[in-house]
Design an enzyme around this catalytic site. Structure first.
Site, PDB file in Angstrom:
ATOM      1  N   ASP A 138       0.803  -1.220   0.000  1.00 18.01           N
ATOM      2  CA  ASP A 138       0.000   0.000   0.000  1.00 18.01           C
ATOM      3  C   ASP A 138       0.840   1.277   0.000  1.00 18.01           C
ATOM      4  OD1 ASP A 138      -2.394   1.427   0.011  1.00 18.01           O
ATOM      5  OD2 ASP A 138      -2.474   1.538   2.196  1.00 18.01           O
ATOM      6  N   CYS A 199     -23.373  -3.521   1.063  1.00 17.87           N
ATOM      7  CA  CYS A 199     -22.325  -2.493   1.133  1.00 17.87           C
ATOM      8  C   CYS A 199     -22.776  -1.212   0.442  1.00 17.87           C
ATOM      9  CB  CYS A 199     -21.022  -3.017   0.529  1.00 17.87           C
ATOM     10  SG  CYS A 199     -21.142  -3.662  -1.146  1.00 17.87           S
ATOM     11  N   CYS A 249     -18.896  -0.478   5.051  1.00 21.35           N
ATOM     12  CA  CYS A 249     -19.154  -1.409   3.948  1.00 21.35           C
ATOM     13  C   CYS A 249     -18.596  -2.794   4.236  1.00 21.35           C
ATOM     14  CB  CYS A 249     -18.611  -0.864   2.629  1.00 21.35           C
ATOM     15  SG  CYS A 249     -16.813  -0.761   2.535  1.00 21.35           S
TER      16      CYS A 249
END
Length: 315
Positions: A138, A199, A249
């Site tokens: 990430d 979601c 979500c």
């Protein structure tokens, strides 16, 4: 496919050895896929950027070709080793207090995952074969969720997140892109969301425009972390007590209903964090912030923005 050590070198199946070592290091799952250009992602990524769904996250538009082709990131790359790490906690914050995303309860996941990726890389280099490559989590132009699907670790849910059948979507993703040819897993071909739209239905700001399409400019995670300015007035009443990130979500996803908590000590929250009540949060000082979050991902937002976020929901 068995493997064993012979004169300090790994014999047998390198892929099995890598996966076994990954589990020993605390990763939840490991898959391996060839390093090749992700041609099918090109139009999707281009459309996403052209529609400005990434908002102020200008870095997402950088290095477009590198995002699609790992051999441009790592010359000579042959394989992408993809790792998942479960971060679902055993205990949660009190109800009615400012909410921090679960991934930020403990030590910054970038540090935790990268440390273990480095150990796995060294294992490959020392026990399997000399290797050149890089580690990622990430923090670089890598389409992590797509690589996880290619490595057979799950599918992209309607919330745009990777979902693994065993660990749900509360997983962190890391990669080793290396110059070794290995045995590869088959891509994950099925999707198991069915007709469920929980979601999309539960997103307070309607950031999920359609299955897998997220307008980050409306996402609570973006509004409370990435956005430099204060949250626009139109969204302040929709934050649902979120002050750093958002798990809504994920919390409503059926695949996250019965998850096993992680066992990673570094992901355990700082003492006192889970006991904080609404008054503790309203009176949070910079000293408190440093004590609780100096090693957490929350430091990305900084004290001033976190206090401003707390003010937005405490009206």
């Amino acid at each position: 496919m068995a493997f064993h050590l012979y004169k300090g070198r790994m014999m047998g199946s390198p892929s099995v050895a890598i996966k076994t070592k990954a589990l020993e290091l605390g990763f939840s799952a490991c898959g391996i896929t060839p390093a090749k250009k992700l041609g099918e992602e090109e139009l999707r990524l281009k459309s996403y950027l052209e529609k400005q769904y990434h908002g102020e996250m200008g870095y997402m538009a950088n290095h477009f070709e590198k995002r699609l082709d790992p051999t441009l990131l790592v010359p000579g790359a042959k394989s992408v080793v993809v790792l998942l790490m479960n971060y679902f906690p055993e205990k949660f914050q009190k109800k009615g207090v400012p909410v921090i995303s679960k991934y930020a309860y403990g030590k910054d996941y970038h540090l935790v995952v990268k440390e273990r990726l480095a150990q796995l890389f060294n294992f490959i280099d020392q026990q399997i074969a000399p290797v050149q490559g890089r580690i990622f989590t990430d923090s670089a132009p890598v389409l992590e969720r797509t690589w996880a699907v290619q490595a057979g670790l799950g599918w992209i849910g309607k919330n745009g997140l990777l979902i693994n059948r065993e660990f749900g979507s509360f997983v962190l993703i890391g990669e080793l892109i290396v110059d070794l040819e290995l045995e590869y897993d088959q891509p994950y071909r099925k999707e198991h969301c069915g007709h469920c739209t929980r979601c999309l239905d539960h997103c307070p700001t309607r950031a999920l425009l359609s299955p897998k399409i997220l307008d980050a400019r409306r996402c609570i995670s973006y509004l409370t972390i990435e956005m430099k300015d204060d949250t626009p007035d139109e969204f302040k009443s929709l934050l649902m007590n979120r002050v750093y990130g958002c798990d809504i979500c994920q919390d409503v996803c059926p695949w996250n209903r019965k998850l096993k908590p992680h066992t990673i000590g570094d992901f355990m929250p700082q003492p006192g964090f889970l006991d904080m009540d609404i008054d503790d949060w309203k009176q949070l000082t910079e000293t408190d912030f440093i004590r609780l979050f100096s090693f957490s991902a929350v430091k990305r937002a900084g004290y001033v923005k976190l206090k401003r976020n707390i003010g937005n929901i405490a009206r």
